[in-house]
Design an enzyme around this catalytic site. Structure first.
Site, PDB file in Angstrom:
ATOM      1  N   GLN A 144       0.818  -1.211   0.000  1.00 31.52           N
ATOM      2  CA  GLN A 144       0.000   0.000   0.000  1.00 31.52           C
ATOM      3  C   GLN A 144       0.856   1.267   0.000  1.00 31.52           C
ATOM      4  O   GLN A 144       0.571   2.207   0.743  1.00 31.52           O
ATOM      5  CB  GLN A 144      -0.944   0.006   1.209  1.00 31.52           C
ATOM      6  N   TYR A 147      -1.674   3.977  -0.994  1.00 30.68           N
ATOM      7  CA  TYR A 147      -2.643   4.271   0.060  1.00 30.68           C
ATOM      8  C   TYR A 147      -1.967   4.906   1.277  1.00 30.68           C
ATOM      9  O   TYR A 147      -2.451   5.909   1.816  1.00 30.68           O
ATOM     10  CB  TYR A 147      -3.353   2.976   0.460  1.00 30.68           C
TER      11      TYR A 147
END
Length: 241
Positions: A144, A147
């Protein structure tokens, strides 16, 4: 007259819980959503909360959507930036599209949503901006980078805008949820949840969307007027700062 609150991604998951909690607390709520018309219309029929469809990754769409909200409900006094997506992959396999989609939706949306309303908040000497970040913006997470970068960026944005807005009566705060019992987490295989996730949470359970929503209601209230630039962690003790 009830204050107007806008919640992005406000018809599902954490956002739906936030929208309902704010309505219960007396706010006039507008719930934004991106594309799931069926879920949005079901949410509207069940709650009576009006829904507004626009893409938070587009500045022009946000400006137009917020203009519509203000025409129908009144000036936006509370803004909850909750909308977010994931496009997980380790960086050596991540595509530019996966990177860009998450940065645009999870980080650039804060500018896209705040810019059209911040001048009005400042002129009225009141505003509440609450940004939903993530535990993974604080500690990072495998697969991630997009993110985690976006959610960490949300925290920097929060602190800087808080500094700019404090004297104008506008508070800006962030909430970092941990693992919350939403559709996304429910899709995780049970053995992974039981063996790899829950053991990391000192409270031994997932959080509930309503628990995050209660944090939002507090930060939106007059009781929180001396709190700005802060990050409230709601993660069951999984990551302590």
């Amino acid at each position: 007259m009830a204050r107007v609150a806008v919640v992005t991604g406000g018809t599902r998951g954490i956002g739906a819980a936030v929208s309902k909690a704010l309505k219960a607390a007396g706010y006039n709520v507008a719930a934004n959503y991106a594309g799931n018309d069926e879920a949005a219309h079901k949410f509207k029929s069940e709650t009576g909360i009006p829904v507004f469809k626009w893409d938070v990754s587009s500045y022009d769409a946000c400006a137009a959507g917020l203009k519509q909200v203000e025409a129908e409900l009144g000036p936006v006094e509370v803004l909850v930036n909750n909308a977010g997506i994931t496009r997980d992959a380790p960086l050596h396999r991540m595509t530019p599209e996966q990177w860009g989609a998450v940065i645009n939706t999870n980080l650039n949306s804060l500018f896209n949503m705040c810019r059209p309303v911040i001048e009005g908040m400042r002129s009225r000497k009141f505003g509440r901006i609450i940004n939903i970040s993530s535990i993974n913006g604080q500690k990072g997470h495998f697969g991630q980078t997009n993110y985690s970068a976006a959610k960490a960026g949300d925290l920097g944005f929060t602190k800087a805008l808080a500094l700019e807005s404090a004297k104008a009566g506008v508070t800006v705060n962030a909430i970092c949820p941990g693992y919350i019992n939403t559709e996304m987490v429910q899709a995780v295989p049970k053995d992974v949840l039981d063996k790899a996730i829950l053991p990391l949470i000192p409270t031994g359970r997932l959080g509930e969307p309503e628990e995050v929503a209660r944090c939002v209601v507090f930060l939106a209230s007059d009781d929180a007027s001396f709190i700005t630039g802060s990050t409230l962690t709601a993660n069951g003790g999984q990551f302590m700062v």
